[in-house]
Design an enzyme around this catalytic site. Sequence first.
Site, PDB file in Angstrom:
ATOM      1  N   GLU A 136     -24.840 -69.219   0.568  1.00 19.29           N
ATOM      2  CA  GLU A 136     -25.969 -68.147   0.177  1.00 19.29           C
ATOM      3  C   GLU A 136     -25.733 -67.857  -1.326  1.00 19.29           C
ATOM      4  O   GLU A 136     -26.667 -67.778  -1.963  1.00 19.29           O
ATOM      5  CB  GLU A 136     -25.754 -66.775   0.963  1.00 19.29           C
ATOM      6  CG  GLU A 136     -26.319 -66.670   2.372  1.00 19.29           C
ATOM      7  CD  GLU A 136     -27.891 -67.343   2.492  1.00 19.29           C
ATOM      8  OE1 GLU A 136     -28.686 -67.090   1.453  1.00 19.29           O
ATOM      9  OE2 GLU A 136     -28.072 -67.937   3.525  1.00 19.29           O
TER      10      GLU A 136
ATOM     11  N   TYR B  54     -29.349 -58.367  -0.127  1.00 22.56           N
ATOM     12  CA  TYR B  54     -29.642 -59.665   0.302  1.00 22.56           C
ATOM     13  C   TYR B  54     -28.413 -60.381   1.177  1.00 22.56           C
ATOM     14  O   TYR B  54     -28.613 -60.881   2.342  1.00 22.56           O
ATOM     15  CB  TYR B  54     -30.260 -60.635  -0.552  1.00 22.56           C
ATOM     16  CG  TYR B  54     -30.460 -61.850  -0.471  1.00 22.56           C
ATOM     17  CD1 TYR B  54     -31.829 -62.249   0.413  1.00 22.56           C
ATOM     18  CD2 TYR B  54     -29.503 -63.086  -0.685  1.00 22.56           C
ATOM     19  CE1 TYR B  54     -31.857 -63.574   0.889  1.00 22.56           C
ATOM     20  CE2 TYR B  54     -29.675 -64.178  -0.099  1.00 22.56           C
ATOM     21  CZ  TYR B  54     -30.790 -64.628   0.465  1.00 22.56           C
ATOM     22  OH  TYR B  54     -31.063 -65.982   1.106  1.00 22.56           O
TER      23      TYR B  54
ATOM     24  N   ASP C  46     -35.946 -63.381   0.707  1.00 25.10           N
ATOM     25  CA  ASP C  46     -35.589 -64.178  -0.332  1.00 25.10           C
ATOM     26  C   ASP C  46     -36.871 -64.304  -0.809  1.00 25.10           C
ATOM     27  O   ASP C  46     -38.188 -63.863  -0.560  1.00 25.10           O
ATOM     28  CB  ASP C  46     -34.772 -65.283  -0.251  1.00 25.10           C
ATOM     29  CG  ASP C  46     -35.499 -66.243   0.782  1.00 25.10           C
ATOM     30  OD1 ASP C  46     -36.636 -65.949   1.267  1.00 25.10           O
ATOM     31  OD2 ASP C  46     -35.091 -67.472   0.790  1.00 25.10           O
TER      32      ASP C  46
END
Length: 334
Positions: free
Chosen positions: A39, A122, A140
């Site tokens: 990520e 996130y 996102d």
Amino acid sequence: MGYTIRMTFTDRLITWYRANKRDLPFRRERDPYKIWVSEIMAQQTQIATMLPYYEKWVAKYPTVQALAAADIDEILKMWEGLGYYRRARNLHAGAQFVVEHFDGVLPADKQALMSIPGIGDYTSSAIASIAFSLPEIVIDGNVKRVMARYLNYTENVNARAAHKVFDAFLKEELIKDGADPNEFNQALMELGALVCTPSNINCEGCPFEEMCACWRGEVVGQVPFIPKSKPVKAYDKSVFILVKDGKLLISNEHDDGLMEGLFRLPQIDGHQDLKPVTTLVHKFSHLHWNIEAYHVDSLDIGDHNWFFVPLQEIVDTYPLVTAHRKILQNQKIL
């Protein structure tokens, strides 16, 4: 593939995903550490670009403990070419924090994950949902685009208000249908990456069809809406290439406060009254460098922190600023 109106949002999404998802190495993982790395690497970097970095990284640092024990200079060299080096530093600092505070095991809790340096809303949602199947929503840029078009959301998608709207809608759909958060979130991101792209305004291949406001033709104007950013300042820079006896002159100066820990070619403000061998614009989030690079036979080092290093050591050991590495590659020096 047609989708009947009786199928729910989640049914359509998951059915589409299972038929169309890309086979990516980190999708085969439930290891929270490897999901964390993937990520962070995927932020501001295309998947095709980050994949070889990811595979080399997890081979060299297969665990949180291995990363925490690594030398930061070695880590920055591994990251060379990906840009935004703060991501690498944060991964290293985060790994050390996990070893110190969580016995080397990433916690299965969003709030606890957010206590780790470099992990925000996130990334914590991604790790919590993908690794631990916790009911968190990963939002996102791709997901923002999907949801803005689906709901005909016309306000700024990067505002906190938009995040709350999208999160509430998606969490309700997730929980209502009892979907696996791992599959649900990855499906949403994949749909935005492969189908609901910035250029696909005709909705070709969309599993939602008549459920989506964009498919029904209700979306008018710029959706998703992102306000124009303010122009950033541009600075002229001169970069010098000096090679002698198989050694390259490099610099360890960071007076500008940028990319500390990385080496660079000798660089000064302004352009020279010389013919550059190459030019490029290197973009940071808050400023640009307009670079002209020159081959020179000598330089007055003076008080500068400039020194010669064998070319092979540049390749093997010294992490270079991306713009300067590109210059050397352009000139066939690296």
